[in-house]
Design a protein around this motif. Structure first.
Motif, mmCIF file in Angstrom:
data_model
loop_
_atom_site.group_PDB
_atom_site.id
_atom_site.type_symbol
_atom_site.label_atom_id
_atom_site.label_comp_id
_atom_site.label_asym_id
_atom_site.label_seq_id
_atom_site.Cartn_x
_atom_site.Cartn_y
_atom_site.Cartn_z
ATOM 1 N N SER A 80 45.343 48.919 48.003
ATOM 2 C CA SER A 80 46.522 49.289 47.210
ATOM 3 C C SER A 80 46.264 49.247 45.720
ATOM 4 C CB SER A 80 47.688 48.354 47.561
ATOM 5 O OG SER A 80 47.323 47.000 47.322
ATOM 6 N N ALA A 81 45.138 48.679 45.321
ATOM 7 C CA ALA A 81 44.782 48.613 43.894
ATOM 8 C C ALA A 81 43.271 48.696 43.764
ATOM 9 C CB ALA A 81 45.296 47.315 43.271
ATOM 10 N N SER A 82 42.804 49.150 42.619
ATOM 11 C CA SER A 82 41.371 49.210 42.366
ATOM 12 C C SER A 82 40.808 47.800 42.214
ATOM 13 C CB SER A 82 41.081 50.023 41.100
ATOM 14 O OG SER A 82 41.492 51.357 41.262
ATOM 15 N N ARG A 83 39.544 47.644 42.545
ATOM 16 C CA ARG A 83 38.881 46.340 42.452
ATOM 17 C C ARG A 83 37.525 46.502 41.797
ATOM 18 N NH1 ARG A 83 38.722 41.403 45.518
ATOM 19 N NH2 ARG A 83 36.638 40.459 45.490
ATOM 20 N N THR A 84 37.219 45.606 40.870
ATOM 21 C CA THR A 84 35.927 45.632 40.186
ATOM 22 C C THR A 84 34.905 44.847 41.004
ATOM 23 O OG1 THR A 84 37.006 45.750 38.028
ATOM 24 C CG2 THR A 84 34.702 45.039 38.072
ATOM 25 N N GLY A 85 33.749 45.442 41.256
ATOM 26 C CA GLY A 85 32.685 44.750 41.972
ATOM 27 C C GLY A 85 31.938 43.795 41.066
ATOM 28 N N ILE A 86 31.060 42.981 41.655
ATOM 29 C CA ILE A 86 30.398 41.945 40.861
ATOM 30 C C ILE A 86 29.430 42.532 39.854
ATOM 31 C CG2 ILE A 86 30.647 40.222 42.682
ATOM 32 C CD1 ILE A 86 27.628 40.556 43.217
ATOM 33 N N PHE A 87 28.866 43.728 40.118
ATOM 34 C CA PHE A 87 27.932 44.311 39.158
ATOM 35 C C PHE A 87 28.656 44.679 37.863
ATOM 36 C CE2 PHE A 87 25.080 44.492 42.703
ATOM 37 C CZ PHE A 87 23.816 44.505 42.150
ATOM 38 N N GLU A 88 29.833 45.278 37.985
ATOM 39 C CA GLU A 88 30.587 45.611 36.774
ATOM 40 C C GLU A 88 31.179 44.359 36.136
ATOM 41 O OE1 GLU A 88 32.582 49.674 36.441
ATOM 42 O OE2 GLU A 88 32.878 49.172 38.557
ATOM 43 N N ALA A 89 31.590 43.381 36.957
ATOM 44 C CA ALA A 89 32.157 42.148 36.416
ATOM 45 C C ALA A 89 31.128 41.369 35.597
ATOM 46 C CB ALA A 89 32.687 41.276 37.551
ATOM 47 N N ALA A 90 29.850 41.533 35.934
ATOM 48 C CA ALA A 90 28.784 40.807 35.235
ATOM 49 C C ALA A 90 28.141 41.648 34.138
ATOM 50 C CB ALA A 90 27.722 40.368 36.223
ATOM 51 N N GLN A 91 28.781 42.715 33.709
ATOM 52 C CA GLN A 91 28.194 43.635 32.726
ATOM 53 C C GLN A 91 27.567 42.874 31.552
ATOM 54 O OE1 GLN A 91 26.794 46.751 32.188
ATOM 55 N NE2 GLN A 91 28.730 47.687 32.818
ATOM 56 N N GLY A 92 26.293 43.125 31.310
ATOM 57 C CA GLY A 92 25.570 42.453 30.232
ATOM 58 C C GLY A 92 25.001 41.106 30.621
ATOM 59 N N GLY A 93 25.375 40.610 31.797
ATOM 60 C CA GLY A 93 24.952 39.274 32.202
ATOM 61 C C GLY A 93 24.048 39.283 33.421
ATOM 62 N N THR A 94 24.328 38.380 34.350
ATOM 63 C CA THR A 94 23.453 38.166 35.508
ATOM 64 C C THR A 94 24.261 38.184 36.789
ATOM 65 O OG1 THR A 94 21.969 36.791 34.172
ATOM 66 C CG2 THR A 94 21.777 36.592 36.560
ATOM 67 N N VAL A 95 23.720 38.849 37.801
ATOM 68 C CA VAL A 95 24.291 38.840 39.145
ATOM 69 C C VAL A 95 23.383 38.007 40.039
ATOM 70 C CG1 VAL A 95 24.624 40.248 41.222
ATOM 71 C CG2 VAL A 95 25.556 41.019 39.045
ATOM 72 N N LEU A 96 23.977 37.073 40.782
ATOM 73 C CA LEU A 96 23.232 36.314 41.781
ATOM 74 C C LEU A 96 23.666 36.776 43.161
ATOM 75 C CD1 LEU A 96 21.410 34.074 42.893
ATOM 76 C CD2 LEU A 96 23.351 32.500 42.672
ATOM 77 N N LEU A 97 22.720 37.286 43.927
ATOM 78 C CA LEU A 97 22.964 37.666 45.313
ATOM 79 C C LEU A 97 22.435 36.545 46.198
ATOM 80 C CD1 LEU A 97 21.825 41.404 45.099
ATOM 81 C CD2 LEU A 97 24.150 40.482 44.909
ATOM 82 N N ASP A 98 23.320 35.582 46.475
ATOM 83 C CA ASP A 98 22.914 34.425 47.268
ATOM 84 C C ASP A 98 22.825 34.812 48.743
ATOM 85 O OD1 ASP A 98 22.173 31.854 47.781
ATOM 86 O OD2 ASP A 98 24.188 30.997 47.621
#
Length: 534
Positions: A236-254
């Protein structure tokens, strides 16, 4: 081997240049009536210093033990003599000679690095031995390379294994490439990933972690890349994924090894193109993130078995970092346990927990030294995570007014499942017993075996054991009728968790309206009751 596939080891240069002349003799506090002093260290001198061949007095005021900030003071325990013991380093034998002056107020006893009683002073003790002064003080004797790193990385411990880990994290932080962090369950892989982030150029940007083992295959793509409104039923609403949420930073795929092959293919494209396409979106969106992946699995074996993509593994493992199990840095156990207990006390405002951290007086220590010595002797199949759980149980014992002694550890042993060796699937009887012990909670069963939630789910499927997601409407309705609507009783009859049953009922449209208030992140005894904490 290509350069971008190498496992860089910044420790090698130090090992090549290390020599006996650079080693220092160190005393480390393993136990103290002032629990905040645990982990303090006194560097007595170099291993070739002639002064250490003479007897050095150890007591209430000398030597000075420094804490993590560099502030130093004596042991400052009024129950310890000013000249409690005499210590001499014998390089030719690589051991310590220990004597107790006649004026010493407390018995000095030595234990081997594995906890075997070596007797009372006078005696000789090897490197790594523990010395106890009555029931008040425990010290560790060691000879180690000078200048072991103690960077502010959040990685707590003074062992060489963790010093090497901190040094590796600092080296990898300077390189903006993908890192694959491997190590056993509960060893601290996320903490190492955070250290790399905090020491690097992206420290001011977000660090966003996703536990891939806790996400169903159907939701993994949305969690990773996001989705737009109307992309699928319920969106019902758009959702930001972790890659965009971490823009400029680091993503950890545990636990990246738990991702399914279709999602792996899409993740590979993101790493190649540096862009994501949210589910339902028409166009890709550029992303600038550093990717760190973590796993307890042997991904090379998974590649051979067809469970993991070889090209994705190559992309994720430009740099490789191994986090040691707790068994390889046992000397850090007292400090790690105390820090975990301190964190519990900070989160639980209660005077009884705050009282554990006080200055030393002539009163009995707030926790018995025997508890810490037993912690040093134990095995930890679930590593630091298990030690943190023990700290929480000791805190609970304090709040219940019980004696926080070794009986708390014995109770933990009595109620725990024996972990599976190296993630090996248990037999049916052992699995059924573990499920019963943990109320059919797959999360708690997974923790008891030291594996991921999805691994336990796969084991149950392979063993033919009932899972909530396999139940049909008729079976659920029959169980509810037999239990007069009591969801907990129906779950027990069906051999599933109450949370799993409620989720399955909602999926099938069977959930009574009265149960809509149940928070499925908790469990409760009956539908009308308020959710109860697990």
């Amino acid at each position: 081997m290509k350069r971008d596939e190498e496992t860089l080891d910044p420790r090698e240069s130090r090992r090549k240049t290390a020599s006996a002349g650079n080693d220092v003799v160190v005393l480390e506090v393993l136990f103290h009536p002032d629990l905040s002093r645990i982990g303090d260290r006194a560097v007595l001198g170099t291993a070739i210093d002639p002064a250490l061949a003479c007897a050095l007095s150890i007591g209430r005021d000398q030597p000075l033990f420094a804490d993590a900030t560099g502030s130093a003071s004596g042991l400052a325990d009024p129950c310890v003599s000013r000249h409690q013991l005499l210590l001499r380093w014998v390089p030719a034998l690589a051991s310590f000679a220990i004597e107790a002056p006649a004026s010493a107020r407390r018995v000095v006893r030595a234990f081997s690095p594995l906890g075997e009683d070596l007797g009372t002073a006078p005696l000789d003790a090897p490197t790594g031995a523990w010395l106890t002064i009555g029931d008040r003080i425990a010290l560790r004797l060691s000879v180690e390379p000078a200048g072991l790193g103690h960077l502010a990385t959040g990685i707590v411990g003074s062992s060489r294994a963790l010093a090497d880990l901190r040094e590796s994290c600092a080296a990898f932080a300077r390189l903006d490439q993908a890192v694959l962090v491997s190590g056993p369950v509960g060893a601290g892989k996320e903490r190492a990933a955070r250290a790399i982030h905090l020491l690097g150029s992206r420290a001011a940007a977000p660090f966003v972690a996703l536990n891939c083992a806790a996400v169903t295959e159907g939701l993994a793509e949305s969690e990773l890349f996001g989705h737009v409104r109307g992309a699928f039923s319920g969106a019902s609403a758009s959702r930001t994924g972790i890659f965009e949420a971490a823009q400029g930073g680091t993503v950890l795929l545990d636990e990246v090894g738990e991702l399914g092959l279709p999602v792996q293919a899409k993740l590979l494209r993101v790493l190649q193109e540096k862009a994501v396409r949210p589910v339902g979106a028409a166009h890709e969106r550029p992303v600038d993130v550093r990717v760190i992946a973590a796993t307890h699995r042997d991904l090379a074996s998974d590649v051979a078995a067809g469970r993991f993509r070889a090209d994705l593994l190559s992309r994720l493992s430009a740099l490789r970092l191994s986090v040691p199990p707790l068994a390889e840095h046992r000397e850090d156990i007292p400090l790690l346990f105390t820090r975990a207990l301190e964190q519990v006390a900070e989160r639980t405002p209660d005077a009884r927990l705050s009282a554990l951290f006080r200055h030393a007086t002539d009163d009995a220590p707030p926790l018995p030294m025997a508890l810490y010595l037993e912690l040093l002797r134990r095995d930890y199949p679930h590593n630091v995570r298990e030690l943190e759980a023990l700290a929480a149980r000791v805190a609970a014992a304090v709040l219940r007014g019980e004696a926080p002694d070794t009986s708390v550890l014995a109770a933990c042993d009595a109620g725990s499942s024996q972990p599976a060796a190296d993630g090996e699937r248990p037999n049916v009887d052992r699995m059924v017993k573990a499920l019963a012990e943990h109320g059919h909670s797959l999360r708690r069963v997974a923790q008891s075996f030291g594996v991921s939630h999805s691994t336990v789910d796969r084991w149950m499927r392979e063993l033919g054991l009932p899972r909530a997601c396999d139940l049909d409407a008729a079976t659920i309705e029959q169980a509810l009728a037999a239990s007069e609507g009591a969801v907990a009783a129906a779950a027990r009859a069906l051999s599933v968790s109450e949370r799993g049953l409620v989720l399955r009922m909602r999926e099938l449209g069977l959930t009574p309206q009265i149960c809509d208030s149940i928070d499925t992140r908790r469990t409760s005894s009956r539908c009308p009751d308020k959710p109860a904490r697990e």
